[in-house]
Motif scaffolding. Structure first.
Motif, PDB file in Angstrom:
ATOM      1  N   ASP A 167      43.330  38.342  39.322  1.00 11.01           N
ATOM      2  CA  ASP A 167      42.465  39.487  39.037  1.00 11.01           C
ATOM      3  C   ASP A 167      43.115  40.742  39.626  1.00 11.01           C
ATOM      4  O   ASP A 167      43.424  40.785  40.821  1.00 11.01           O
ATOM      5  CB  ASP A 167      41.078  39.266  39.656  1.00 11.01           C
ATOM      6  CG  ASP A 167      40.152  40.435  39.378  1.00 11.01           C
ATOM      7  OD1 ASP A 167      39.673  40.549  38.243  1.00 11.01           O
ATOM      8  OD2 ASP A 167      39.936  41.261  40.304  1.00 11.01           O
ATOM      9  N   SER A 168      43.332  41.747  38.783  1.00 17.83           N
ATOM     10  CA  SER A 168      44.040  42.967  39.213  1.00 17.83           C
ATOM     11  C   SER A 168      43.328  43.678  40.360  1.00 17.83           C
ATOM     12  O   SER A 168      43.978  44.181  41.282  1.00 17.83           O
ATOM     13  CB  SER A 168      44.193  43.926  38.030  1.00 17.83           C
ATOM     14  OG  SER A 168      44.972  43.346  37.028  1.00 17.83           O
ATOM     15  N   PHE A 169      42.003  43.745  40.312  1.00 23.34           N
ATOM     16  CA  PHE A 169      41.253  44.436  41.372  1.00 23.34           C
ATOM     17  C   PHE A 169      41.306  43.659  42.691  1.00 23.34           C
ATOM     18  O   PHE A 169      41.357  44.254  43.761  1.00 23.34           O
ATOM     19  CB  PHE A 169      39.810  44.700  40.938  1.00 23.34           C
ATOM     20  CG  PHE A 169      39.701  45.759  39.892  1.00 23.34           C
ATOM     21  CD1 PHE A 169      39.844  47.103  40.226  1.00 23.34           C
ATOM     22  CD2 PHE A 169      39.484  45.425  38.565  1.00 23.34           C
ATOM     23  CE1 PHE A 169      39.773  48.093  39.258  1.00 23.34           C
ATOM     24  CE2 PHE A 169      39.399  46.413  37.584  1.00 23.34           C
ATOM     25  CZ  PHE A 169      39.547  47.746  37.935  1.00 23.34           C
ATOM     26  N   TYR A 170      41.296  42.334  42.603  1.00 21.91           N
ATOM     27  CA  TYR A 170      41.457  41.525  43.817  1.00 21.91           C
ATOM     28  C   TYR A 170      42.817  41.820  44.442  1.00 21.91           C
ATOM     29  O   TYR A 170      42.932  42.043  45.644  1.00 21.91           O
ATOM     30  CB  TYR A 170      41.346  40.020  43.505  1.00 21.91           C
ATOM     31  CG  TYR A 170      41.810  39.174  44.672  1.00 21.91           C
ATOM     32  CD1 TYR A 170      40.988  38.962  45.771  1.00 21.91           C
ATOM     33  CD2 TYR A 170      43.094  38.631  44.694  1.00 21.91           C
ATOM     34  CE1 TYR A 170      41.435  38.216  46.863  1.00 21.91           C
ATOM     35  CE2 TYR A 170      43.545  37.890  45.774  1.00 21.91           C
ATOM     36  CZ  TYR A 170      42.712  37.683  46.858  1.00 21.91           C
ATOM     37  OH  TYR A 170      43.154  36.962  47.945  1.00 21.91           O
ATOM     38  N   PHE A 171      43.860  41.820  43.595  1.00 24.05           N
ATOM     39  CA  PHE A 171      45.202  42.078  44.104  1.00 24.05           C
ATOM     40  C   PHE A 171      45.269  43.432  44.796  1.00 24.05           C
ATOM     41  O   PHE A 171      45.822  43.552  45.884  1.00 24.05           O
ATOM     42  CB  PHE A 171      46.241  42.027  42.975  1.00 24.05           C
ATOM     43  CG  PHE A 171      47.618  42.400  43.454  1.00 24.05           C
ATOM     44  CD1 PHE A 171      48.454  41.450  43.995  1.00 24.05           C
ATOM     45  CD2 PHE A 171      48.055  43.721  43.404  1.00 24.05           C
ATOM     46  CE1 PHE A 171      49.710  41.801  44.479  1.00 24.05           C
ATOM     47  CE2 PHE A 171      49.311  44.083  43.883  1.00 24.05           C
ATOM     48  CZ  PHE A 171      50.133  43.116  44.415  1.00 24.05           C
ATOM     49  N   THR A 172      44.689  44.478  44.174  1.00 24.96           N
ATOM     50  CA  THR A 172      44.751  45.816  44.787  1.00 24.96           C
ATOM     51  C   THR A 172      43.995  45.850  46.100  1.00 24.96           C
ATOM     52  O   THR A 172      44.442  46.489  47.042  1.00 24.96           O
ATOM     53  CB  THR A 172      44.216  46.928  43.867  1.00 24.96           C
ATOM     54  OG1 THR A 172      43.215  46.453  43.031  1.00 24.96           O
ATOM     55  CG2 THR A 172      45.268  47.538  43.031  1.00 24.96           C
TER      56      THR A 172
END
Length: 198
Positions: free
Chosen positions: A107-112
């Motif tokens: 998940d992109s938001f988790y990564f950020t």
């Protein structure tokens, strides 16, 4: 898991290599800037200035254009964002790294959230930058960073909370600006009324 194992990590475009010469046909593209990154990661008051560049049609590569859900990392600010609608289609330059994940795994938001906020990443960055004169993260350093990867449903929950938290911060900032403007105008109006009454 190393970032390199999570998705494709590439360097942004080097403008001197792709800018159109005087006699070449070109496309005009807006550039994703450090100001854009700063504005998205907490410095909400920075004024937006659109910068554009003429890119040679012969040297153009679409993989340098920002897409929704793409993660972009500032190589000197060490901050990551997920590209949203407002930055879609901007040219990503060599000040940034681009990471494209398989959305069914990361998940992109988790990564950020993990990259921007987790103390383990901060420690890894400190170690990676020791002895470095230039305070810029290299693509190789970035690929080697370790990120904890829980199941996707957990990632999505954490990512959603982080996304909403950042959105709330931005809205509160905008509300404060509007309130300040309102109070200032109310006081100016009150002063005008008092002067008229004298």
């Amino acid at each position: 898991m190393k970032i390199d194992a999570m998705g494709k990590v590439i360097h942004g475009a080097t403008l001197s290599r792709i800018e159109a010469k005087v006699d070449e046909e070109f496309y005009i593209y807006p550039i994703f800037t450090m100001q854009d990154l700063s504005r998205e990661t907490g410095q909400y008051g920075i004024k937006e200035e659109i910068q554009e560049v003429n890119i040679s049609k012969n040297k153009f590569q679409k993989n340098f254009l920002s897409q929704i859900n793409m993660v972009v990392i500032g190589l000197t600010s060490y901050k990551a964002i997920v590209i949203g609608e407002n930055h879609k289609g901007k040219l990503i330059t060599s000040n940034f790294a681009i990471i494209e994940f398989n959305q069914n795994e990361i998940d992109s938001f988790y990564f950020t959230w993990y990259f921007n906020e987790h103390p383990k990443v901060e420690r890894q960055l400190r170690v990676a930058m020791q002895g470095s004169i230039i305070r810029a993260l290299s693509i190789q350093m970035l690929r080697e960073l370790e990120i904890a990867v829980p199941p996707l449903d957990i990632q999505k929950k954490i990512g959603r909370v982080y996304h909403l938290k950042k959105r709330k911060e931005k809205l509160l900032f905008e509300r404060n600006i509007l309130e300040d403007t309102l109070y200032k105008q109310l006081m100016v109006n009150k002063l005008k009324e008092d002067i008229k009454c004298q």
